[in-house]
Every structure is written in C-alpha cells, then in structure tokens.
Write a protein that holds these residues in place. Structure first.
Motif: not given
Length: 155
Positions: A78-79, A103, A106, A111, A113-114, A152
């Motif tokens: 997610y990062y 995105e 992710v 997940f 959020e990113i 984020t």
C-alpha cells in the motif's frame, strides 16, 4: 500515445537507474539545492537495492515505443515508494497511467488507502489526484536533509 505498463525485470535495471538519476538531476533541481540533488541522485548507484526492489516489490515500468519512460513501485502492498517519469517525457500522462495501475494494485491487495512521501516537485501532481497531505516532514538522506510530504488517499 500508446503507453504500455508492465512488470519490471532485471534487464530493466540500467534503464531504471539512469532514468531515476536523470530525472532527479534535471526535474527536481528546481525545488532542491545542489547538495540535496547530489545526495538524492547517488541513490541510483546502489544497483543491489534497485535489483532487490525489482525482484521483490510490485515494480512496474511504462514504455513508449519499447523505451522505458517511467516507473513506480509499491512497498508493503500500500506504500508508493517511488514514481518517476523520464525528464524528456514530463506532462504526457505517463505518471497518471503509472499511478492508476499502482492504485488498482493496492485495491486488489484489499488495502483501504495508499500512502506515499511526495517531493516538493511532485506535490501539485498528487494534490490534483486527490491525495491528502498529512504533514510536511524533514528526511535525512546520506546526511543531507530534505523537505517532503506524507500523503494518503482513500481508495
């Protein structure tokens, strides 16, 4: 423009590190001083770290006419740890195409959020993509301090 996004391979290492160094020294030099640019660009020299990223992370490249013109990679699912576009191909939709793919990955990984660290240079791009700035921070790289932003986006 026909941008092709694909997984990075070991054969892409030289193109990726050259693109990184050229982009940092050319594009980011308007927002960071010479000492900062030198420290940042030197990251390209550690090919072992780049190879580890290519082999172990979700690492994608963007191609135009079979030439690598950008790349992006995720850590921890997610990062967004890096997104760079060739210095001669800025503002052509390449970063947007890479970011959409990242995105999507992710979301596939489930997940909500990113997260990412954003350079001063990239700040307007990410704000335009609905990223929320959490805080401004100072990071230390090889003894040189940089200002960037933690951001984020809920997916």
């Amino acid at each position: 423009m026909d941008i092709k996004i694909r997984q990075a391979t070991a054969e892409d290492l030289t193109a990726i590190t050259t693109l990184f160094k050229d982009t940092v020294t050319t594009i980011n030099s308007k927002d960071y001083n010479e000492k900062q640019i030198t420290a940042w660009a030197s990251v390209a020299n550690d090919t072992a770290i780049w190879m580890e990223r290519i082999e172990n992370l979700y690492f994608i490249v963007a191609e135009l006419d079979s030439k690598i013109v950008g790349f992006a990679y995720l850590k921890k699912g997610y990062y967004l740890d890096g997104l760079f576009v060739h210095k001669d191909h800025q503002r052509e939709g390449i970063a947007s195409a890479l970011l959409r793919t990242i995105e999507s990955q992710v979301m596939i990984e489930d997940f909500p959020e990113i997260r990412t660290d954003i350079s001063i240079t990239a700040l307007p791009f990410f704000e335009n993509k609905y990223y929320e700035i959490i805080k401004k921070q100072k990071k230390n790289l090889n003894g040189v301090v940089f200002v960037n932003y933690i951001a984020t986006k809920t997916l």
